[in-house]
Design a protein around this motif. Structure first.
Motif, short mmCIF file in Angstrom:
data_model
loop_
_atom_site.label_atom_id
_atom_site.label_comp_id
_atom_site.label_asym_id
_atom_site.label_seq_id
_atom_site.Cartn_x
_atom_site.Cartn_y
_atom_site.Cartn_z
N ALA A 44 0.80 -1.23 0.00
CA ALA A 44 0.00 0.00 0.00
C ALA A 44 0.83 1.27 0.00
CB ALA A 44 -0.93 0.01 1.22
N TRP A 45 2.05 1.21 0.54
CA TRP A 45 2.81 2.44 0.72
C TRP A 45 4.16 2.46 0.03
CZ3 TRP A 45 1.90 3.53 6.67
CH2 TRP A 45 0.59 4.01 6.85
N THR A 46 5.11 1.68 0.52
CA THR A 46 6.51 1.92 0.13
C THR A 46 6.79 1.66 -1.35
OG1 THR A 46 7.24 -0.31 0.80
CG2 THR A 46 7.32 1.42 2.47
N ARG A 47 6.02 0.81 -2.00
CA ARG A 47 6.27 0.61 -3.43
C ARG A 47 5.85 1.84 -4.25
NH1 ARG A 47 2.04 -2.54 -6.84
NH2 ARG A 47 0.09 -2.37 -5.68
N PHE A 48 5.01 2.69 -3.66
CA PHE A 48 4.59 3.92 -4.32
C PHE A 48 5.36 5.15 -3.81
CE2 PHE A 48 0.56 1.36 -4.23
CZ PHE A 48 0.57 1.04 -5.58
N GLY A 49 6.26 4.94 -2.85
CA GLY A 49 6.95 6.07 -2.26
C GLY A 49 6.10 6.81 -1.24
N TYR A 50 5.18 6.08 -0.59
CA TYR A 50 4.29 6.66 0.40
C TYR A 50 4.69 6.20 1.81
CZ TYR A 50 0.89 7.79 -3.32
OH TYR A 50 0.26 8.28 -4.43
N SER A 51 4.24 6.96 2.80
CA SER A 51 4.24 6.55 4.18
C SER A 51 3.01 7.19 4.80
CB SER A 51 5.52 7.00 4.90
OG SER A 51 5.52 6.53 6.23
N VAL A 52 2.82 7.03 6.10
CA VAL A 52 1.64 7.61 6.72
C VAL A 52 1.74 9.13 6.65
CG1 VAL A 52 2.67 7.45 9.02
CG2 VAL A 52 0.20 7.66 8.79
N PHE A 53 0.73 9.78 6.10
CA PHE A 53 0.67 11.24 5.93
C PHE A 53 1.87 11.78 5.14
CE2 PHE A 53 -1.68 10.57 9.99
CZ PHE A 53 -2.93 10.89 9.50
N THR A 54 2.46 10.95 4.30
CA THR A 54 3.64 11.36 3.53
C THR A 54 3.60 10.75 2.14
OG1 THR A 54 4.92 11.25 5.59
CG2 THR A 54 6.17 11.47 3.56
N ARG A 55 4.08 11.50 1.17
CA ARG A 55 4.25 10.99 -0.18
C ARG A 55 5.51 11.62 -0.76
NH1 ARG A 55 0.28 14.18 -4.34
NH2 ARG A 55 0.54 16.26 -3.47
N GLY A 56 5.89 11.19 -1.97
CA GLY A 56 7.06 11.75 -2.62
C GLY A 56 8.37 11.13 -2.18
N LEU A 57 8.33 10.00 -1.47
CA LEU A 57 9.54 9.30 -1.07
C LEU A 57 10.03 8.42 -2.22
CD1 LEU A 57 8.35 8.15 2.48
CD2 LEU A 57 9.63 10.21 1.91
N SER A 58 11.27 7.96 -2.14
CA SER A 58 11.78 7.03 -3.15
C SER A 58 11.08 5.68 -2.96
CB SER A 58 13.29 6.85 -3.01
OG SER A 58 13.96 8.06 -3.30
N PRO A 59 10.59 5.09 -4.04
CA PRO A 59 9.88 3.82 -3.90
C PRO A 59 10.81 2.66 -3.56
CG PRO A 59 10.15 4.36 -6.22
CD PRO A 59 10.64 5.55 -5.44
N THR A 60 10.29 1.70 -2.85
CA THR A 60 11.00 0.45 -2.60
C THR A 60 10.60 -0.53 -3.70
OG1 THR A 60 11.01 0.80 -0.21
CG2 THR A 60 11.36 -1.46 -0.98
#
Length: 421
Positions: free
Chosen positions: A150-166
């Protein structure tokens, strides 16, 4: 001086002999090379028979033009899983600089997923399940959560986006240490009974990465979601869901999440029933505005809407998400329970889940040991001073959630999921 007839004859024969030797040598070289080539092909075929599949070096490697490119999971070919492993595992062929330098690596995906929901008892349940000797711990957070689907493959975290994807390989590596144990533990018939699980509780409800799935590009509503991606690779996966009265879940989540995330302003981090009421009013008003222009699904599956609310009240619309999972997986691959029932009879549900996962039956004495101990990850001492929510807040949330609780009760054919009392 005339040549001796004998010498002339000898020289002539030597020419033919050298020609014969050279020709013979070339034939031998050709034969040997052919045998080596045939042997290589034969060994590759043998390996193919042994592992049931010839997996190329590029199986999980995607052609990234940018490090932040996302994996196209639905384009992957489903592995042919090894029949000697209960857990979905396969051999991956890694080639060295020479085509004959082949190394086989065992890869595994989870046998089961505890997909939700947050603050419903997933941590307590998962850690107790890990006490069965056939469930192996992984390097996931708390031996439980990868947050990948749900999150890290899209570069997301809780209340956060725009991270580097896993990437997918990063997800697979989480299970490497567990794979070593799975591989080492087998019965006399060389069957590997042990399994691994992924206990990411956001997989149930957070579909906000849907517009990053390539097959959804250009769509206003998703055709493919997390259930499709998991089913594509592991169609026989077992799915466990534990749900709690969404009103109580939200208040618990408010106290748990708000204290630790920098996304909140100091005023928003205050853990009080007064602040909770303000946030509930704001969130419900934002939802009304959103569904005035869009569908409910559009709002609940929208990352911007999640970020704007600063309150994860969207988690409690259980029926909306569960219907998406039921579209993909058959009902017999789910074990669904309520937090309230789990607390009341923990031993019963743990025993049932072990059976659901087709694990070796444990003695009653072992089950008694597993259920011993306080519930894990409950409200900590530093927030116990917070008073219960206002009645007016509870009524507001009941009006919000009750239609979806009723829908859930019909969906699961169990009136307990109405949470009317």
């Amino acid at each position: 001086m005339k040549a001796n007839p004998f010498q002339s004859h000898l020289l002539s024969n030597m020419k033919y002999m050298w020609l014969f030797i050279v020709s013979f040598t070339m034939i031998i070289i050709i034969i040997l090379n052919s045998q080596v080539f045939i042997f290589k092909l034969w060994t590759k075929d043998v390996y193919s028979d042994q592992i049931k599949q010839r997996i190329d070096l590029t199986y999980w490697r995607f052609n990234y033009t940018d490090p932040d490119d996302l994996d196209d999971i639905l384009s992957l070919k489903k592995p042919n899983y090894l029949k000697t492993y209960k857990n979905p595992c396969w051999h991956e062929a890694l080639y060295g600089s020479h085509s004959s330098n082949i190394k086989f690596v065992l890869r595994c995906l989870p046998y089961f997923y505890l997909i939700g929901a947050d603050k419903c008892g997933t941590t307590d349940l998962f850690l107790r399940l890990l006490k069965h000797p056939e469930i192996i711990k992984t390097k996931a957070y708390f031996s439980k959560e990868t947050m990948w689907w749900a999150w890290t493959r899209f570069g997301y975290s809780v209340f956060t986006r725009g991270l580097s994807p896993t990437h997918f390989l990063g997800y697979l590596k989480i299970f490497n240490s567990a794979i070593t144990q799975i591989q080492a533990r087998n019965d006399p018939e060389d069957y590997h009974q042990c399994i691994i699980g992924d206990g990411s509780p956001n997989a149930l409800w957070d579909f906000t990465g849907w517009n990053k799935i390539p097959q959804n590009h250009g769509l206003t509503l998703p055709k493919y979601l997390t259930p499709h991606c998991i089913h594509h690779l592991t169609p026989d996966a077992k799915l466990i869901i534990i749900l709690r009265n969404p009103i109580d879940r939200l208040f618990s989540d408010f106290l748990f999440v708000r204290e630790k995330h920098k996304a909140f302003k100091p005023s928003q981090r205050v853990r009080s029933r007064e602040n909770f009421h303000v946030q509930v009013v704001n969130a419900t008003n934002n939802l009304k505005k959103c569904i005035h222009k869009n569908s409910l699904k559009y709002c609940l599956f929208n990352k911007i809407f999640h970020l704007d609310s600063f309150l994860r009240f969207e988690v409690g619309f259980y029926s909306v998400y569960l219907k998406e999972w039921f579209k993909v997986f058959p009902r017999n691959q789910f074990y669904i329970l309520r937090s309230e029932d789990y607390r009341e009879n923990m031993k019963k549900h743990i025993k049932n889940i072990f059976k659901f996962l087709n694990l070796t039956k444990l003695p009653e004495s072992d089950l008694n040991k597993i259920k011993v101990g306080k519930l894990i990850n409950t409200r900590r001492k530093d927030v116990k001073h917070v008073k219960p929510m206002f009645n007016k807040t509870r009524k507001l949330l009941k009006d919000l959630y009750q239609p979806f609780n009723n829908e859930l009760a019909v969906l699961l054919k169990n009136d307990k999921y109405r949470w009317e009392t």
